[in-house]
Design an enzyme around this catalytic site. Structure first.
Site, PDB file in Angstrom:
ATOM      1  N   GLY A   1       0.823  -1.197   0.000  1.00  0.00           N
ATOM      2  CA  GLY A   1       0.000   0.000   0.000  1.00  0.00           C
ATOM      3  C   GLY A   1       0.856   1.246   0.000  1.00  0.00           C
ATOM      4  O   GLY A   1       2.059   1.191   0.282  1.00  0.00           O
TER       5      GLY A   1
ATOM      6  N   CYS B   1       5.352  -6.103   1.695  1.00  0.00           N
ATOM      7  CA  CYS B   1       5.717  -4.688   1.623  1.00  0.00           C
ATOM      8  C   CYS B   1       5.083  -3.908   2.780  1.00  0.00           C
ATOM      9  O   CYS B   1       5.504  -4.067   3.912  1.00  0.00           O
ATOM     10  CB  CYS B   1       5.326  -4.116   0.254  1.00  0.00           C
ATOM     11  SG  CYS B   1       6.131  -2.538  -0.113  1.00  0.00           S
ATOM     12  N   TYR B   2       4.051  -3.088   2.512  1.00  0.00           N
ATOM     13  CA  TYR B   2       3.399  -2.372   3.615  1.00  0.00           C
ATOM     14  C   TYR B   2       2.880  -3.366   4.647  1.00  0.00           C
ATOM     15  O   TYR B   2       2.950  -3.119   5.858  1.00  0.00           O
ATOM     16  CB  TYR B   2       2.251  -1.518   3.084  1.00  0.00           C
ATOM     17  CG  TYR B   2       1.478  -0.796   4.170  1.00  0.00           C
ATOM     18  CD1 TYR B   2       1.894   0.447   4.633  1.00  0.00           C
ATOM     19  CD2 TYR B   2       0.337  -1.370   4.736  1.00  0.00           C
ATOM     20  CE1 TYR B   2       1.198   1.109   5.646  1.00  0.00           C
ATOM     21  CE2 TYR B   2      -0.367  -0.713   5.742  1.00  0.00           C
ATOM     22  CZ  TYR B   2       0.065   0.522   6.188  1.00  0.00           C
ATOM     23  OH  TYR B   2      -0.628   1.170   7.196  1.00  0.00           O
TER      24      TYR B   2
ATOM     25  N   HIS C   1       7.807  -7.807  -3.542  1.00  0.00           N
ATOM     26  CA  HIS C   1       6.487  -8.182  -4.060  1.00  0.00           C
ATOM     27  C   HIS C   1       6.552  -9.528  -4.805  1.00  0.00           C
ATOM     28  O   HIS C   1       6.938  -9.568  -5.978  1.00  0.00           O
ATOM     29  CB  HIS C   1       5.957  -7.099  -5.000  1.00  0.00           C
ATOM     30  CG  HIS C   1       5.555  -5.850  -4.294  1.00  0.00           C
ATOM     31  ND1 HIS C   1       4.267  -5.624  -3.865  1.00  0.00           N
ATOM     32  CD2 HIS C   1       6.280  -4.768  -3.927  1.00  0.00           C
ATOM     33  CE1 HIS C   1       4.206  -4.438  -3.266  1.00  0.00           C
ATOM     34  NE2 HIS C   1       5.419  -3.906  -3.273  1.00  0.00           N
TER      35      HIS C   1
ATOM     36  N   GLU D   1       4.104 -11.201  -5.878  1.00  0.00           N
ATOM     37  CA  GLU D   1       2.980 -11.347  -6.806  1.00  0.00           C
ATOM     38  C   GLU D   1       3.297 -10.881  -8.225  1.00  0.00           C
ATOM     39  O   GLU D   1       2.585 -11.227  -9.173  1.00  0.00           O
ATOM     40  CB  GLU D   1       1.745 -10.604  -6.286  1.00  0.00           C
ATOM     41  CG  GLU D   1       1.812  -9.085  -6.330  1.00  0.00           C
ATOM     42  CD  GLU D   1       2.445  -8.465  -5.093  1.00  0.00           C
ATOM     43  OE1 GLU D   1       2.197  -7.275  -4.840  1.00  0.00           O
ATOM     44  OE2 GLU D   1       3.196  -9.175  -4.381  1.00  0.00           O
TER      45      GLU D   1
ATOM     46  N   ASP E   1     -17.366 -12.343 -22.028  1.00  0.00           N
ATOM     47  CA  ASP E   1     -17.903 -12.220 -20.669  1.00  0.00           C
ATOM     48  C   ASP E   1     -19.416 -12.403 -20.647  1.00  0.00           C
ATOM     49  O   ASP E   1     -19.949 -13.205 -19.872  1.00  0.00           O
ATOM     50  CB  ASP E   1     -17.531 -10.857 -20.072  1.00  0.00           C
ATOM     51  CG  ASP E   1     -16.041 -10.591 -20.131  1.00  0.00           C
ATOM     52  OD1 ASP E   1     -15.276 -11.575 -20.124  1.00  0.00           O
ATOM     53  OD2 ASP E   1     -15.650  -9.419 -20.205  1.00  0.00           O
TER      54      ASP E   1
ATOM     55  N   LYS F   1     -10.063 -12.335 -16.373  1.00  0.00           N
ATOM     56  CA  LYS F   1     -10.341 -12.688 -17.763  1.00  0.00           C
ATOM     57  C   LYS F   1      -9.799 -14.068 -18.126  1.00  0.00           C
ATOM     58  O   LYS F   1     -10.450 -14.827 -18.848  1.00  0.00           O
ATOM     59  CB  LYS F   1      -9.737 -11.631 -18.689  1.00  0.00           C
ATOM     60  CG  LYS F   1      -9.937 -11.888 -20.169  1.00  0.00           C
ATOM     61  CD  LYS F   1     -11.383 -11.715 -20.590  1.00  0.00           C
ATOM     62  CE  LYS F   1     -11.718 -10.251 -20.734  1.00  0.00           C
ATOM     63  NZ  LYS F   1     -13.059 -10.031 -21.316  1.00  0.00           N
TER      64      LYS F   1
END
Length: 515
Positions: free
Chosen positions: A56, A83-84, A172, A174, A231, A371
């Site tokens: 964040g 991180c944060y 990070h 991710e 979608d 997606k």
């Protein structure tokens, strides 16, 4: 939907929080994002197998920075701070966090210091590349914690509690730039949290169809907003599996479609057995957009008009109580910050553009999917490649690709230019290699020379990006000869255009669409 095993991601405002949830799901484990300010009771009731605290933009020592109840770390549930989230864990449990003398942004090399289940399969003798993005750092660990990795700038690049299942990383995992990111998340989910791979798209289809069939009473019907994109098509097929002919698929021509799109979509949907009802509301949409230049207002007008058209059409059918639409996770995240303090980017016509009061209840079976997950479902449902890999097209259509006021003349220009882009991308085999490729009509005119005469015409911008889930994107380095053909054809074949430019902006800082 009920999930026996799940990972809870608490959002502290990072623009990559969605990537954390997506990476966990790629491991076939369900993950869900909730705002960081949810109560401890809500967290207990959710019954997660593990908790991840996202990054964040705030500093933990700021008075108004987002916090969690410190009792979270005594629940016995494994927690991973990123991180944060790592700084917050340290701060709340008695460590010290301060602004770093050197801001660490970009690639860094970490050195693993100790064996840990978090590092299973990794070597202590090797350094690994990770992605850092922080101005603060942990200067002193809380009691009971030990460092398990470091970088030149962060002595506590990773740390863990010696007895409790608490882990933290300053980098990070991710993002794809962290080469061991997937390994670390896999170890946290399976080795530390003890999860099983229960989140699969076949199970999603089965559970979703079952839930819809239970939700919709036998005397009730559903009207589906069918655009022809993947979608809304997957949404319609799932609902159709659940309630059969009580689904009424409606295709609305809002006058903002691409060249020949209405005819193509109707033919495709007929082939899938959906038999859509066609509604031509182009005059209504264009009348309401007259004089409107603000992109947010465009989206809201289009969203509200869509709902109005569907509700009016629904009145022609007895028993219609629900509206089904293909809202995806990125639509929700970008339209509102209801899950946490992350910044709102823009309103999507089917989320932020919805009116406050609606006559119909919403059914959005794909609302929590990315997606790539939808495409997996589409393959399982047997959809043709033309639909599965059809490039995303915004709900507001060409309205958000015409900067400024939308007029019939501008629509005609953009349709022809966009058709050329699609034709050339298909002919060169680039269409299915990229996420999106399209034309944008700019609200400026430039001087040109055509046939020895001066022209003063519009500019077309070409936007081609690669992405996995629309949360981040990079511009595509198309071959020069392909760009030249596209530019040459547009200038020669589309009246009113004398200049073509290529957009070389990534997301972030830009968005994929221009409005």
């Amino acid at each position: 939907m009920e999930h026996p095993e799940k990972i809870l991601v608490l959002d502290f405002g990072s623009q990559t929080t969605q990537l954390i949830a997506r990476r966990i799901r790629e491991l076939s484990v369900y993950s869900e994002i909730k705002a960081c300010f949810v109560s401890l009771k809500e967290i207990k009731d959710f019954q997660p197998k593990g908790i991840i605290l996202s990054g964040g933009p705030a500093s933990v020592y700021d008075e108004d920075s987002p916090k969690v109840d410190p009792a979270l770390f005594d629940l016995g549930i494994p927690v991973l701070g990123i991180c944060y989230g790592a700084q917050l864990m340290s701060y709340l449990l008695g460590g010290r966090v301060e602004r770093s003398l050197k801001r660490e942004f970009g690639f860094a090399e970490i050195e693993l210091l100790k064996d840990s289940p978090f590092f299973k399969g990794l070597s202590l003798d090797q350094k690994y590349q990770v992605w850092m993005s922080h101005s603060d750092r942990v200067e002193a660990l809380p009691p009971g914690f030990v460092a398990i990795a470091r970088t030149n700038n962060s002595p506590y690049a990773a740390f863990t509690h010696e007895e409790k299942p608490l882990f933290a990383v300053q980098f990070h995992p991710e993002v794809v730039h962290t080469e061991i990111g997937k390994d670390l998340l896999r170890n946290f989910v399976f080795e530390i949290c003890g999860c099983s791979q229960t989140w699969t798209m076949p199970s999603f289809i089965e559970k979703t169809v079952e839930e819809i069939s239970i939700k919709i009473k036998p005397e009730e019907k559903v009207i589906c907003a069918l655009s022809g994109g993947i979608d809304s098509t997957v949404t319609a097929l799932l609902v159709h599996r659940a309630i059969g002919d009580r689904l009424i698929s409606v295709f609305v021509n809002n006058g903002l479609l691409r060249k020949g799109e209405a005819e193509e979509v109707l033919a495709l949907m007929e082939g899938l057995g959906l038999k859509p009802v066609y509604v031509d509301a182009s005059s209504l949409f264009l009348e309401r957009l007259k004089g409107v230049v603000d992109p947010e207002l465009k989206r809201k007008i289009i969203g509200e008009t869509f709902i109005e058209v569907f509700e009016k059409k629904a009145q022609e059918f007895k028993g219609v109580k629900y509206l089904a639409q293909g809202t995806l996770y990125p639509d929700v995240i970008e339209s509102c910050s209801f899950r946490g303090p992350s910044a709102r980017i823009k309103s999507h016509h089917n989320v932020g553009g919805l009116p406050e009061k609606m006559q119909l209840k919403l059914i959005e079976p794909l609302r929590e999917l990315f997606k790539d997950e939808v495409r997996k479902i589409a393959e399982l449902l047997g959809l043709p490649k033309k639909i599965i890999w059809r490039q995303p097209f915004p709900g507001p259509g060409l309205a958000v690709r015409i900067l400024g006021e939308v007029t019939t003349d501008k629509l005609a220009i953009l349709r022809e230019a966009d058709a050329i882009v699609i034709e050339e991308m298909l002919a060169s085999n680039w269409y299915y290699k990229v996420w999106q490729s399209f034309a944008v009509l700019l609200p400026v005119r430039t001087v040109g020379v055509m046939g020895d005469a001066r022209t003063y015409d519009y500019v077309i911008a070409i936007r081609v990006v690669e992405s996995q889930d629309a949360m981040t994107a990079d511009w595509v380095r198309l071959p020069y000869d392909l760009l030249a053909r596209i530019s040459n054809r547009i200038i020669n074949e589309v009246a009113g255009v004398n200049r073509v430019v290529y957009d070389i902006s990534s997301k972030p800082p830009a968005t994929i669409e221009w409005e």
